[in-house]
Design a protein around this motif. Structure first.
Motif, PDB file in Angstrom:
ATOM      1  N   CYS A  36       0.865  -1.180   0.000  1.00 21.97           N
ATOM      2  CA  CYS A  36       0.000   0.000   0.000  1.00 21.97           C
ATOM      3  C   CYS A  36       0.901   1.228   0.000  1.00 21.97           C
ATOM      4  O   CYS A  36       1.799   1.349   0.824  1.00 21.97           O
ATOM      5  CB  CYS A  36      -0.907   0.012   1.226  1.00 21.97           C
ATOM      6  SG  CYS A  36      -2.009   1.442   1.232  1.00 21.97           S
ATOM      7  N   HIS A  37       0.652   2.139  -0.923  1.00 24.57           N
ATOM      8  CA  HIS A  37       1.472   3.336  -1.065  1.00 24.57           C
ATOM      9  C   HIS A  37       0.812   4.566  -0.443  1.00 24.57           C
ATOM     10  O   HIS A  37       1.279   5.684  -0.658  1.00 24.57           O
ATOM     11  CB  HIS A  37       1.771   3.587  -2.553  1.00 24.57           C
ATOM     12  CG  HIS A  37       2.634   2.533  -3.149  1.00 24.57           C
ATOM     13  ND1 HIS A  37       3.979   2.428  -2.899  1.00 24.57           N
ATOM     14  CD2 HIS A  37       2.339   1.480  -3.970  1.00 24.57           C
ATOM     15  CE1 HIS A  37       4.490   1.400  -3.554  1.00 24.57           C
ATOM     16  NE2 HIS A  37       3.506   0.809  -4.206  1.00 24.57           N
ATOM     17  N   ASN A  38      -0.241   4.351   0.353  1.00 29.32           N
ATOM     18  CA  ASN A  38      -0.889   5.457   1.046  1.00 29.32           C
ATOM     19  C   ASN A  38       0.073   6.000   2.102  1.00 29.32           C
ATOM     20  O   ASN A  38       0.645   5.246   2.877  1.00 29.32           O
ATOM     21  CB  ASN A  38      -2.184   4.974   1.702  1.00 29.32           C
ATOM     22  CG  ASN A  38      -3.018   6.104   2.253  1.00 29.32           C
ATOM     23  OD1 ASN A  38      -2.505   7.077   2.775  1.00 29.32           O
ATOM     24  ND2 ASN A  38      -4.324   5.948   2.142  1.00 29.32           N
ATOM     25  N   LYS A  39       0.248   7.308   2.173  1.00 34.37           N
ATOM     26  CA  LYS A  39       1.193   7.923   3.111  1.00 34.37           C
ATOM     27  C   LYS A  39       0.792   7.678   4.562  1.00 34.37           C
ATOM     28  O   LYS A  39       1.644   7.608   5.442  1.00 34.37           O
ATOM     29  CB  LYS A  39       1.299   9.416   2.844  1.00 34.37           C
ATOM     30  CG  LYS A  39       1.985   9.735   1.545  1.00 34.37           C
ATOM     31  CD  LYS A  39       2.030  11.225   1.294  1.00 34.37           C
ATOM     32  CE  LYS A  39       2.646  11.499  -0.069  1.00 34.37           C
ATOM     33  NZ  LYS A  39       2.647  12.914  -0.413  1.00 34.37           N
ATOM     34  N   ILE A  40      -0.493   7.530   4.813  1.00 41.93           N
ATOM     35  CA  ILE A  40      -0.974   7.343   6.182  1.00 41.93           C
ATOM     36  C   ILE A  40      -0.591   5.967   6.731  1.00 41.93           C
ATOM     37  O   ILE A  40      -0.196   5.845   7.880  1.00 41.93           O
ATOM     38  CB  ILE A  40      -2.503   7.526   6.249  1.00 41.93           C
ATOM     39  CG1 ILE A  40      -2.855   8.954   5.860  1.00 41.93           C
ATOM     40  CG2 ILE A  40      -3.034   7.202   7.631  1.00 41.93           C
ATOM     41  CD1 ILE A  40      -4.339   9.195   5.675  1.00 41.93           C
ATOM     42  N   HIS A  41      -0.713   4.939   5.921  1.00 39.47           N
ATOM     43  CA  HIS A  41      -0.392   3.590   6.396  1.00 39.47           C
ATOM     44  C   HIS A  41       0.395   2.797   5.350  1.00 39.47           C
ATOM     45  O   HIS A  41       0.021   1.686   5.001  1.00 39.47           O
ATOM     46  CB  HIS A  41      -1.654   2.839   6.843  1.00 39.47           C
ATOM     47  CG  HIS A  41      -2.684   2.698   5.776  1.00 39.47           C
ATOM     48  ND1 HIS A  41      -3.857   3.380   5.826  1.00 39.47           N
ATOM     49  CD2 HIS A  41      -2.729   1.972   4.646  1.00 39.47           C
ATOM     50  CE1 HIS A  41      -4.581   3.069   4.776  1.00 39.47           C
ATOM     51  NE2 HIS A  41      -3.922   2.217   4.036  1.00 39.47           N
ATOM     52  N   TYR A  42       1.490   3.349   4.904  1.00 37.57           N
ATOM     53  CA  TYR A  42       2.344   2.690   3.913  1.00 37.57           C
ATOM     54  C   TYR A  42       2.873   1.369   4.477  1.00 37.57           C
ATOM     55  O   TYR A  42       3.247   1.285   5.637  1.00 37.57           O
ATOM     56  CB  TYR A  42       3.529   3.596   3.556  1.00 37.57           C
ATOM     57  CG  TYR A  42       4.472   2.979   2.552  1.00 37.57           C
ATOM     58  CD1 TYR A  42       4.232   3.107   1.202  1.00 37.57           C
ATOM     59  CD2 TYR A  42       5.576   2.254   2.972  1.00 37.57           C
ATOM     60  CE1 TYR A  42       5.082   2.534   0.273  1.00 37.57           C
ATOM     61  CE2 TYR A  42       6.432   1.678   2.044  1.00 37.57           C
ATOM     62  CZ  TYR A  42       6.186   1.812   0.697  1.00 37.57           C
ATOM     63  OH  TYR A  42       7.019   1.245  -0.212  1.00 37.57           O
ATOM     64  N   GLY A  43       2.886   0.332   3.633  1.00 35.54           N
ATOM     65  CA  GLY A  43       3.495  -0.924   4.071  1.00 35.54           C
ATOM     66  C   GLY A  43       3.088  -2.104   3.211  1.00 35.54           C
ATOM     67  O   GLY A  43       2.306  -1.985   2.272  1.00 35.54           O
TER      68      GLY A  43
END
Length: 140
Positions: free
Chosen positions: A35-42
């Motif tokens: 997941c490339h979302n800045k809030i929960h990247y991983g």
């Protein structure tokens, strides 16, 4: 039990940060995306993808790792379901065709019986012919 350090040195395992913020040592086959979302990247695993509903939401931040064995299993499962659906559809179509054939044969028998009754001046009116509930060979 294998030590954590020995596990991490093994090429099949990797220390990764998961979407929930946890850091774990995972088998590479269990990592199915990122997941490339800045809030929960991983990294994303099968359980995470289900709980976050990434695929249902069609999340634009989710990157699918195509080379993961998980996706080939998913594709095989989808193909098997589609094949099963097609089989059921064919069975239903064959059953409809079989019933239509029986009704057609009954109609032909009715017409022949009417003709025979008229030719021999029988005082009967033939209204219908129905198939016997007992299975019979239609090829004879």
């Amino acid at each position: 039990m294998v030590e954590t350090e020995e596990l991490a040195k093994n090429k099949q395992y990797k220390t990764v940060k998961l979407v929930g913020g946890y850091v774990e040592i995972l088998d590479l086959d269990k990592i199915i995306g990122c997941c490339h979302n800045k809030i929960h990247y991983g990294a994303v695993t099968k359980n995470i993808i289900k709980t976050h509903e990434c695929l249902l939401k069609k999340c634009r931040y989710f990157e699918k790792y195509e080379d993961s064995p998980y996706w080939s299993r998913v594709m095989q499962s989808l193909e098997a379901k589609a094949l099963q659906k097609e089989r059921k559809k064919n069975i239903a179509a064959n059953e409809v065709a079989r019933k239509a054939k029986i009704l057609n044969e009954c109609e032909q028998i009715k017409q022949k019986a009417k003709y025979f009754a008229n030719q021999n001046t029988f005082s009967i009116i033939i209204t219908r012919v129905i198939p016997s509930p007992i299975k019979m060979d239609l090829n004879t």
